[in-house]
Design an enzyme around this catalytic site. Sequence first.
Site: not given
Length: 496
Positions: A189, A242-243, A247, A265, A300
């Site tokens: 996705k 992602g954020s 998460g 991550e 990141c």
Amino acid sequence: MTSLAHFEEVARAIELPRDAVIDGRLQPSLSGRRFDNVTPRNGTVLNGVAECDTADIDAAVASGRRAFEDGRWRNLHYRDKKRALFALADLIKRDAETLAVLESLDVGKPIKNALKGDIPGVVSTLRYYAEALDKIYGEVGPGTSDRFSFTVHEPLGVIGAIVPWNFPLLMAMWKVAPALAMGNSVVLKPAEQPPLTALKLGQLALEAGLPAGVLNVVPGFGATAGKALGLHMDVDMIAFTGSGAVGRLLMQYSGESNLKRVSLELGGKSPQIVFADCPDLDAAALQAAWGIFYNQGEVCTAASRLLVHEDIADAFLDKVLAIAKGIVPGDPLEPATSFGAMVSAEQMQTALRYIEGAAQEGAALRLGGKRARIDSGGFYVEPTVFDSVAPQAALAREEVFGPVLAVTRFREPDEAIRLANDTVYGLAAGLWTRDVSLAHRAAREIRAGLVWVNGWDACDITMPFGGFKQSGFGRDRSLHALYKYADLKSVSITIR
Ligand code: NAD
């Protein structure tokens, strides 16, 4: 490199991908809905992309499950799996320019970076795991005269890969390549802001001969398609980048559904420490500037906190500012551009809000601070530097995910290490010193998954990548990532 006109011509000639790739076919969403895919280059709509939802995720997971259970990929001879993944890498290389233009248009990143950084990184990641897949060994246990015991690494099943928008294809490949190499099926996705290269990857996988259902690509929004994947009862693992906020949700979804594995991550607020005995101030200044401004700060591991010894701070900051002044926002498709647009109007507003807040909290603005290239209609923010940022200030503690550097001065080495660790994050850290003992001590005491001494981002696919603390858990890259997509089975045979 060639010209803006050339890349605009390439962009016009590309048939923009718009459909999901499910069960070996290109498909519109089952609802028929599409969402507007906007380019941050000038704020216009590039195309309408299939807006997939729960029903599409169900179809993709079912397809991945069928492929897994009948063994069309899992049980393929490793020689043939390897051949298919190398073929895919070759096709990505063949279409490198197209992919780079799509990435540049969709994310706003400089075409130069997409061509020289993202796409070669995607190819080398895939080749690394293709090379590794026939080097996976189990162990033989101590056993006894009447029992023989061994371990095998078995693929988990269907992996849901949910990825962010900053390096869309590279982040996807960090998950897709090891998951496929281990014999799993994948439902990818992509982030909704830049879905194009992931869709193109799905098409190329079919062309490369990956069996239907082994790699499904399902574009859609996080709160619908992403959530459906996270809650799915037949997904064995979610591999997420992602954020932290999302998460957390994914861990909840796991608990509410089938206890699927989750690897995360997440974000960071990574410090770069310049000690007074820095061996090369020019090199450190270059890394201090590009450590935060590469990819418009949407990284990141961005070196968003610069901790510098007070004895050298003024001179060092002058060097950083001199470099940063030369980093000017430009059209992403212009080959000379090294700093492009932010991915969305929303992300641009977030950065501008942090800039305003930092000034209010008393930090000293030394560079930038404003929106740029407004006439283009795109989402550009100037490289921005704040000096004298208090360790408690929002700018020193929260991830901006934009081109904003927070500079804080320190006196003692231990103070720098303490400041470096004074964060909920623990993704990356850098330090510059000639003192071998200090380098070793600081590298061990800093709570971060990646520590670079006398260089920034100085590692590659061979080294694990991931965070401590609220920067997540589980590693991308290296052989560790391969084993993340496997279960360990113990087999014991009694000899009669
Ligand atoms: P995000 O968390 O908003 O979105 C990431 C992905 O999650 C997207 O595909 C999105 O559609 C999906 N998503 C959103 N809501 C969801 C939900 N409820 N359920 C399931 N999926 C959902 O993050 P972003 O804004 O795309 O990316 C920025 C963040 O990613 C930053 O925090 C950055 O530090 C982090 N990041 C980390 C790494 C790393 O390797 N550690 C790399 C790149 C980015």
